[in-house]
Design an enzyme around this catalytic site. Sequence first.
Site, PDB file in Angstrom:
ATOM      1  N   LYS A  80       0.832  -1.214   0.000  1.00  0.00           N
ATOM      2  CA  LYS A  80       0.000   0.000   0.000  1.00  0.00           C
ATOM      3  C   LYS A  80       0.864   1.261   0.000  1.00  0.00           C
ATOM      4  O   LYS A  80       0.453   2.288  -0.546  1.00  0.00           O
ATOM      5  CB  LYS A  80      -0.954   0.002   1.190  1.00  0.00           C
ATOM      6  CG  LYS A  80      -1.812  -1.252   1.326  1.00  0.00           C
ATOM      7  CD  LYS A  80      -2.666  -1.540   0.105  1.00  0.00           C
ATOM      8  CE  LYS A  80      -2.997  -3.011   0.020  1.00  0.00           C
ATOM      9  NZ  LYS A  80      -3.494  -3.479  -1.263  1.00  0.00           N
ATOM     10  N   GLU A 120      -2.413   8.003   7.731  1.00  0.00           N
ATOM     11  CA  GLU A 120      -3.286   8.860   6.926  1.00  0.00           C
ATOM     12  C   GLU A 120      -4.247   9.595   7.836  1.00  0.00           C
ATOM     13  O   GLU A 120      -4.581   9.112   8.920  1.00  0.00           O
ATOM     14  CB  GLU A 120      -4.140   8.004   5.960  1.00  0.00           C
ATOM     15  CG  GLU A 120      -3.434   7.560   4.712  1.00  0.00           C
ATOM     16  CD  GLU A 120      -4.354   6.758   3.791  1.00  0.00           C
ATOM     17  OE1 GLU A 120      -5.527   6.536   4.134  1.00  0.00           O
ATOM     18  OE2 GLU A 120      -3.875   6.358   2.717  1.00  0.00           O
ATOM     19  N   HIS A 172     -16.078  -4.923   6.648  1.00  0.00           N
ATOM     20  CA  HIS A 172     -15.363  -5.001   5.369  1.00  0.00           C
ATOM     21  C   HIS A 172     -15.891  -6.086   4.442  1.00  0.00           C
ATOM     22  O   HIS A 172     -15.260  -6.402   3.444  1.00  0.00           O
ATOM     23  CB  HIS A 172     -13.857  -5.130   5.587  1.00  0.00           C
ATOM     24  CG  HIS A 172     -13.325  -4.046   6.487  1.00  0.00           C
ATOM     25  ND1 HIS A 172     -13.299  -2.725   6.106  1.00  0.00           N
ATOM     26  CD2 HIS A 172     -12.877  -4.074   7.756  1.00  0.00           C
ATOM     27  CE1 HIS A 172     -12.842  -1.992   7.093  1.00  0.00           C
ATOM     28  NE2 HIS A 172     -12.579  -2.782   8.121  1.00  0.00           N
ATOM     29  N   ARG A 228      -7.925  -7.935  -9.375  1.00  0.00           N
ATOM     30  CA  ARG A 228      -8.655  -9.164  -9.702  1.00  0.00           C
ATOM     31  C   ARG A 228     -10.040  -8.818 -10.236  1.00  0.00           C
ATOM     32  O   ARG A 228     -10.463  -7.665 -10.179  1.00  0.00           O
ATOM     33  CB  ARG A 228      -8.848  -9.985  -8.420  1.00  0.00           C
ATOM     34  CG  ARG A 228      -9.627  -9.196  -7.375  1.00  0.00           C
ATOM     35  CD  ARG A 228     -10.133 -10.005  -6.209  1.00  0.00           C
ATOM     36  NE  ARG A 228     -11.068  -9.232  -5.411  1.00  0.00           N
ATOM     37  CZ  ARG A 228     -10.751  -8.349  -4.485  1.00  0.00           C
ATOM     38  NH1 ARG A 228      -9.475  -8.111  -4.200  1.00  0.00           N
ATOM     39  NH2 ARG A 228     -11.677  -7.694  -3.828  1.00  0.00           N
TER      40      ARG A 228
HETATM   41  C1  MV4 Z   1      -9.709   4.626   5.348  1.00  0.00           C
HETATM   42  C2  MV4 Z   1     -10.861   5.063   6.028  1.00  0.00           C
HETATM   43  C3  MV4 Z   1     -10.867   6.350   6.488  1.00  0.00           C
HETATM   44  N1  MV4 Z   1      -9.794   7.153   6.299  1.00  0.00           N
HETATM   45  N2  MV4 Z   1      -8.676   5.463   5.182  1.00  0.00           N
HETATM   46  C4  MV4 Z   1     -11.088   0.080   4.884  1.00  0.00           C
HETATM   47  C5  MV4 Z   1     -10.640  -0.917   3.900  1.00  0.00           C
HETATM   48  C6  MV4 Z   1      -9.350  -0.446   3.364  1.00  0.00           C
HETATM   49  N3  MV4 Z   1      -9.318  -0.622   1.960  1.00  0.00           N
HETATM   50  C7  MV4 Z   1      -9.272   0.988   3.745  1.00  0.00           C
HETATM   51  N4  MV4 Z   1     -10.390   1.261   4.578  1.00  0.00           N
HETATM   52  C8  MV4 Z   1     -10.612   2.507   5.063  1.00  0.00           C
HETATM   53  N5  MV4 Z   1      -9.605   3.383   4.888  1.00  0.00           N
HETATM   54  C9  MV4 Z   1      -8.733   6.692   5.659  1.00  0.00           C
HETATM   55  N6  MV4 Z   1      -7.677   7.496   5.512  1.00  0.00           N
HETATM   56  C10 MV4 Z   1     -11.915   4.188   6.195  1.00  0.00           C
HETATM   57  C11 MV4 Z   1     -11.798   2.893   5.731  1.00  0.00           C
HETATM   58  C12 MV4 Z   1     -12.945   2.070   5.968  1.00  0.00           C
HETATM   59  C13 MV4 Z   1     -13.739   1.591   4.932  1.00  0.00           C
HETATM   60  C14 MV4 Z   1     -13.439   1.831   3.594  1.00  0.00           C
HETATM   61  C15 MV4 Z   1     -14.224   1.335   2.595  1.00  0.00           C
HETATM   62  C16 MV4 Z   1     -15.342   0.579   2.896  1.00  0.00           C
HETATM   63  C17 MV4 Z   1     -15.656   0.320   4.191  1.00  0.00           C
HETATM   64  C18 MV4 Z   1     -14.865   0.812   5.224  1.00  0.00           C
HETATM   65  C19 MV4 Z   1     -15.207   0.537   6.542  1.00  0.00           C
HETATM   66  C20 MV4 Z   1     -14.430   1.008   7.544  1.00  0.00           C
HETATM   67  C21 MV4 Z   1     -13.287   1.766   7.257  1.00  0.00           C
END
Ligand code: MV4
Length: 493
Positions: A116, A200, A235, A291
């Site tokens: 990442k 972040e 998730h 994917r």
């Molecule tokens: C985040 C975020 C808030 N702020 N990054 C969750 C999965 C991973 N791909 C990254 N995720 C998140 N990153 C920042 N800077 C909140 C999430 C997140 C989230 C993102 C997409 C779909 C569902 C989620 C559920 C909780 C947190």
Amino acid sequence: MFKKVLVANRGEIAIRVMRACRELGISTVAVCSEADKSALFAKYADEAYLIGPAPSSQSYLNMEAIIEVAKNTGAEAIHPGYGFLSENPAFAKRCEEEGIIFIGPPSNVIAEMGSKIRARHLMMKAGVPVVPGTKDAVEDPEEAMEIAEKIGYPVLIKASAGGGGIGMKVVHSREELATSLSSTRQMAGSAFGDSSVFIEKYVEEPRHIEIQILADSHGNMVYLSDRECSIQRRHQKLIEEAPSPIMTPELRKQMGEAAVKVAKAIGYVNAGTVEFLYSKGNFYFLEVNTRLQVEHGITEMVTGIDIVREQIRIAWGDKLGFEQEDIVIDGHAIECRINAEDPLNDFAPSPGKIRRYRSAGGPGVRVDSGVHTGYTISPYYDSMISKLCVWSRKREEAIARMDRALYEYVVVGVKTNIPFHKAVMRNPAFRRGDMTTSFIEEENILEAVEHVVKADSEKGATLASALEAKDKKVAAITAAVHAYVNMAQKTQR
Ligand code: MV4
């Protein structure tokens, strides 16, 4: 075109891939575990081979066993589906070494996007918006504090090797930072063998919007539709739609062009998805999924493009048959993931035998499944029974259609999340298109699910007693008769 393709997956996605193969005149090889010997996907294939015991570590994740079947059967390519080996760069590499075409991006692209920090770097360099935060891995608590002060709390510590929500920690204040930093590093180290983390700004209550892309091996790239994936739990996505209710032609162009920029920056080939967080009019790059995704079907419904067919054509070396301007978003599609789980018991898996089954049908309905009456859902794999997708010209009509399709869907023998989906389709915030990743808690959906379960239980009891009666005529039923039984009861009253 390929003459023979091996599908290194199981269940509905194995069938989905083999359907595309059949349409392309390609013969198919399935590999299955001992638990899946009589599964539908193994029967659908032209040939099927046992690769190991039920636990996926000994079967669907057994790279050498799968490669051996490919070599023995003369399969020229392997489609990995989603999950299992689909984003494993070592597997793509092994295929490359054996001269077998991996239907997906090159192994180095998979590896790069697996990091990442590396992905974030590349995006910043390409001018794609990322969430404010660190450029490199952070080890020193002093340095972490400096950054956190600068971007402001709350911040999120993320494992570089994480993704999909694994290995993240929210930090609300300066006091928690040092401990959280070391615990996340430790966790990442033991989970991924890579303890590097980055920081972040924590974006609160975002929407999760992703862009489907296709890239051929000649440098042509397009973005298809966007998808709204905010309705998820821990998730695990539960409902997706295309396009996002908030999407405008301008925003789609901006996000789509950013996604293609991402893809160009990394030399992407094949189908992929660029995930973004969206909040208050801004979007930020999150990660690239290298994917085919579970929810690709709704994009197919609004664009008319068969994404799996394109994946196979791209892997063969064909050029994309269309350009960006040829892609038109038509109407609205929604997917509900039908899982064998109990939404009223913390969504606990409900494996077991499906005693009666009839999926929805009719106008605008697509069901991708690998199950049938008499099928036993194994506790070894994920609990998805099927993907119920609907299409209509307008979002409102698509919601009504999904509610109707859920009404038709009958699964007896295992608990399902159908009541959850019914509750969401009837939720006013959902109907307004107003959702964030906290939708389920914020809208108190579980309370609504209880009401749906109560209302449906009468119908279920009638069906169950009909089944117990072993009346041949009634026992032959599925949804058509479910409607009949329901009607009979109404006229009795
Ligand atoms: C985040 C975020 C808030 N702020 N990054 C969750 C999965 C991973 N791909 C990254 N995720 C998140 N990153 C920042 N800077 C909140 C999430 C997140 C989230 C993102 C997409 C779909 C569902 C989620 C559920 C909780 C947190």
